[in-house]
Design a protein around this motif. Structure first.
Motif, PDB file in Angstrom:
ATOM      1  N   GLY A 197       0.703  -1.145   0.186  1.00 32.55           N
ATOM      2  CA  GLY A 197       0.033  -0.004   0.040  1.00 32.55           C
ATOM      3  C   GLY A 197       0.796   1.269  -0.086  1.00 32.55           C
ATOM      4  O   GLY A 197       1.987   1.082   0.248  1.00 32.55           O
ATOM      5  N   THR A 198       0.373   2.347  -0.305  1.00 38.13           N
ATOM      6  CA  THR A 198       0.780   3.541  -0.272  1.00 38.13           C
ATOM      7  C   THR A 198       0.191   4.468   0.469  1.00 38.13           C
ATOM      8  O   THR A 198      -0.757   4.759   0.960  1.00 38.13           O
ATOM      9  CB  THR A 198       0.479   4.339  -1.690  1.00 38.13           C
ATOM     10  N   TYR A 199       0.988   5.213   1.453  1.00 36.83           N
ATOM     11  CA  TYR A 199       0.750   6.060   2.595  1.00 36.83           C
ATOM     12  C   TYR A 199       0.298   7.097   2.232  1.00 36.83           C
ATOM     13  O   TYR A 199       0.831   7.863   1.344  1.00 36.83           O
ATOM     14  CB  TYR A 199       1.874   6.254   3.696  1.00 36.83           C
ATOM     15  N   LEU A 200      -0.747   7.696   2.263  1.00 37.86           N
ATOM     16  CA  LEU A 200      -1.546   8.998   2.233  1.00 37.86           C
ATOM     17  C   LEU A 200      -1.362  10.016   3.245  1.00 37.86           C
ATOM     18  O   LEU A 200      -1.312  11.100   2.979  1.00 37.86           O
ATOM     19  CB  LEU A 200      -3.090   8.584   2.010  1.00 37.86           C
ATOM     20  N   ASN A 201      -1.219   9.719   4.483  1.00 35.55           N
ATOM     21  CA  ASN A 201      -0.667  10.050   5.672  1.00 35.55           C
ATOM     22  C   ASN A 201      -0.406   9.218   6.728  1.00 35.55           C
ATOM     23  O   ASN A 201      -0.372   8.301   6.309  1.00 35.55           O
ATOM     24  CB  ASN A 201      -1.853  11.373   6.132  1.00 35.55           C
ATOM     25  N   THR A 202      -0.278   9.861   7.888  1.00 34.97           N
ATOM     26  CA  THR A 202       0.544   8.794   8.757  1.00 34.97           C
ATOM     27  C   THR A 202      -0.555   7.577   9.188  1.00 34.97           C
ATOM     28  O   THR A 202       0.083   6.792  10.006  1.00 34.97           O
ATOM     29  CB  THR A 202       0.658   9.639  10.176  1.00 34.97           C
ATOM     30  N   SER A 203      -2.127   7.669   9.163  1.00 34.25           N
ATOM     31  CA  SER A 203      -2.689   6.681   9.439  1.00 34.25           C
ATOM     32  C   SER A 203      -3.567   6.291   8.444  1.00 34.25           C
ATOM     33  O   SER A 203      -4.481   5.385   8.565  1.00 34.25           O
ATOM     34  CB  SER A 203      -3.745   7.154  10.594  1.00 34.25           C
ATOM     35  N   ARG A 204      -3.366   6.643   7.051  1.00 34.16           N
ATOM     36  CA  ARG A 204      -4.217   6.050   5.874  1.00 34.16           C
ATOM     37  C   ARG A 204      -3.492   5.597   5.040  1.00 34.16           C
ATOM     38  O   ARG A 204      -2.319   6.353   4.494  1.00 34.16           O
ATOM     39  CB  ARG A 204      -5.083   7.246   5.354  1.00 34.16           C
ATOM     40  N   VAL A 205      -3.718   4.547   4.306  1.00 35.69           N
ATOM     41  CA  VAL A 205      -2.899   3.782   3.359  1.00 35.69           C
ATOM     42  C   VAL A 205      -3.831   3.584   2.118  1.00 35.69           C
ATOM     43  O   VAL A 205      -5.230   3.095   2.538  1.00 35.69           O
ATOM     44  CB  VAL A 205      -2.393   2.603   3.899  1.00 35.69           C
ATOM     45  N   GLN A 206      -3.520   3.521   1.051  1.00 37.12           N
ATOM     46  CA  GLN A 206      -4.305   3.102  -0.088  1.00 37.12           C
ATOM     47  C   GLN A 206      -3.840   1.814  -0.578  1.00 37.12           C
ATOM     48  O   GLN A 206      -2.521   1.624  -0.907  1.00 37.12           O
ATOM     49  CB  GLN A 206      -4.364   4.018  -1.273  1.00 37.12           C
ATOM     50  N   LEU A 207      -4.691   0.890  -0.706  1.00 37.90           N
ATOM     51  CA  LEU A 207      -3.894  -0.568  -1.054  1.00 37.90           C
ATOM     52  C   LEU A 207      -3.633  -0.629  -2.491  1.00 37.90           C
ATOM     53  O   LEU A 207      -4.153  -0.104  -3.452  1.00 37.90           O
ATOM     54  CB  LEU A 207      -5.125  -1.416  -0.706  1.00 37.90           C
ATOM     55  N   THR A 208      -2.496  -1.180  -2.683  1.00 37.73           N
ATOM     56  CA  THR A 208      -2.088  -1.774  -3.982  1.00 37.73           C
ATOM     57  C   THR A 208      -2.266  -2.810  -4.415  1.00 37.73           C
ATOM     58  O   THR A 208      -2.945  -3.116  -5.556  1.00 37.73           O
ATOM     59  CB  THR A 208      -0.369  -1.466  -4.110  1.00 37.73           C
ATOM     60  N   GLN A 209      -2.033  -3.866  -3.331  1.00 36.09           N
ATOM     61  CA  GLN A 209      -2.611  -5.343  -3.788  1.00 36.09           C
ATOM     62  C   GLN A 209      -2.285  -6.306  -2.425  1.00 36.09           C
ATOM     63  O   GLN A 209      -1.606  -5.751  -1.608  1.00 36.09           O
ATOM     64  CB  GLN A 209      -1.699  -5.802  -4.954  1.00 36.09           C
ATOM     65  N   PHE A 210      -3.288  -7.113  -2.699  1.00 33.22           N
ATOM     66  CA  PHE A 210      -3.085  -8.174  -1.173  1.00 33.22           C
ATOM     67  C   PHE A 210      -1.940  -9.453  -1.624  1.00 33.22           C
ATOM     68  O   PHE A 210      -1.779  -9.317  -2.987  1.00 33.22           O
ATOM     69  CB  PHE A 210      -4.432  -8.908  -1.169  1.00 33.22           C
ATOM     70  N   TYR A 211      -1.285  -9.789  -0.912  1.00 35.60           N
ATOM     71  CA  TYR A 211      -0.390 -10.806  -0.980  1.00 35.60           C
ATOM     72  C   TYR A 211      -1.106 -12.433  -0.523  1.00 35.60           C
ATOM     73  O   TYR A 211      -2.028 -12.092   0.208  1.00 35.60           O
ATOM     74  CB  TYR A 211       1.009 -10.614  -0.259  1.00 35.60           C
TER      75      TYR A 211
END
Length: 211
Positions: A197-211
Motif C-alpha cells: 500500500g501507499t501511505y496517504l498520511n500517517t494513519s491512512r493507506v491506499q491498497l495496491t494489492q493483497f499478497y
C-alpha cells in the motif's frame, strides 16, 4: 411642516432609494458571476454539473483541482461526506488520481465557491483493467501486515492493526483487480492480512494489492 422642508425631505428619500437600487444591482457582478462563467455560465446558487479531469487532490485544504473540457482549471471543495462512485461502488476522495475523468455535481458553498457532493468516475487514468503496481516503480509503496479490526464495504475501507496500538485505515482503489476486490469482499474481523500500500498520511493507506 413648510413646503421647503417637505421638498427637502422628499428629495432625501428618493436619494436613499436610488443608492439601495445601485447596491442591489451590483451584487450580481461579484465572485458568483465569475464562478458562473467558469462553470458554464449558470447562475450561482444553482446545482452545477461538470465533466472534468482530475489535476490535483489536496487533502490538507480539502480541495480538488479539476480541468474542464475547455482546458480551464477550477478549484472545488470536498469533505468526508463527498461521495466518489465508480461502477456502483463508493470510494474515498483520496482514491482519485491525476488524470481520472469524472463528472462532478457541485453545490454553492458558504464562502462563495463550490463544493462537490458527488463525483462519478467515468474513466480511470489506469483504465478499468485493474493494473497492479508491484512496487518496482513507486518508492512509496510499502509491504504491510496485520489483523483486520473493521471492514466498511460500502465505502471500500478496512482498518488493520499492524502493531500494538497502531491501527491504519486502508482504502481500496476503485480500479482494483478482480482478485483484490474478491479478497476485500471476503475480509472478516480478526483475519490476518499482508498487502502492499501507499501511505496517504500517517494513519491512512491506499491498497495496491493483497499478497
Amino acid at each position: 411642516m413648510s413646503t421647503v422642508q417637505r421638498t427637502i425631505r422628499g428629495a432625501a428619500i428618493i436619494g436613499l432609494f436610488a443608492v439601495g437600487a445601485c447596491q442591489s444591482g451590483g451584487a450580481g457582478g461579484g465572485l458568483g458571476s465569475i464562478l458562473g462563467s467558469v462553470l458554464g455560465g449558470q447562475q450561482q446558487g444553482q446545482t452545477q454539473q461538470i465533466d472534468a479531469t482530475v489535476r490535483g487532490v489536496d487533502t490538507r485544504s480539502q480541495q480538488l483541482t479539476l480541468q474542464q473540457t475547455n482546458g480551464q482549471n477550477v478549484g472545488v471543495l470536498f469533505d468526508n461526506n463527498t461521495q466518489v462512485v465508480y461502477q456502483n461502488r463508493n470510494y474515498p476522495v483520496t482514491s482519485l488520481e491525476n488524470g481520472d475523468r469524472i463528472t462532478a455535481r457541485l453545490q454553492p458553498s458558504q464562502n462563495g465557491g463550490y463544493y462537490a457532493d458527488l463525483i462519478t468516475v467515468t474513466q480511470p487514468v489506469n483504465g478499468s483493467a485493474g493494473t497492479v503496481n508491484n512496487g518496482n516503480t513507486n518508492n512509496n509503496v510499502q509491504t504491510l501486515q496485520g489483523t483486520v479490526r473493521q471492514v466498511d464495504r460500502n465505502n471500500g475501507l478496512f482498518t488493520v492493526e499492524t502493531s500494538p496500538n497502531v491501527v491504519l485505515t486502508v482504502s481500496m482503489p476503485y480500479n482494483a483487480g478482480r482478485n483484490d476486490a474478491a479478497r476485500f469482499q471476503n475480509l472478516r474481523n480478526g483475519d490476518f492480512v499482508r498487502f502492499a500500500g501507499t501511505y496517504l498520511n500517517t494513519s491512512r493507506v491506499q491498497l495496491t494489492q493483497f499478497y
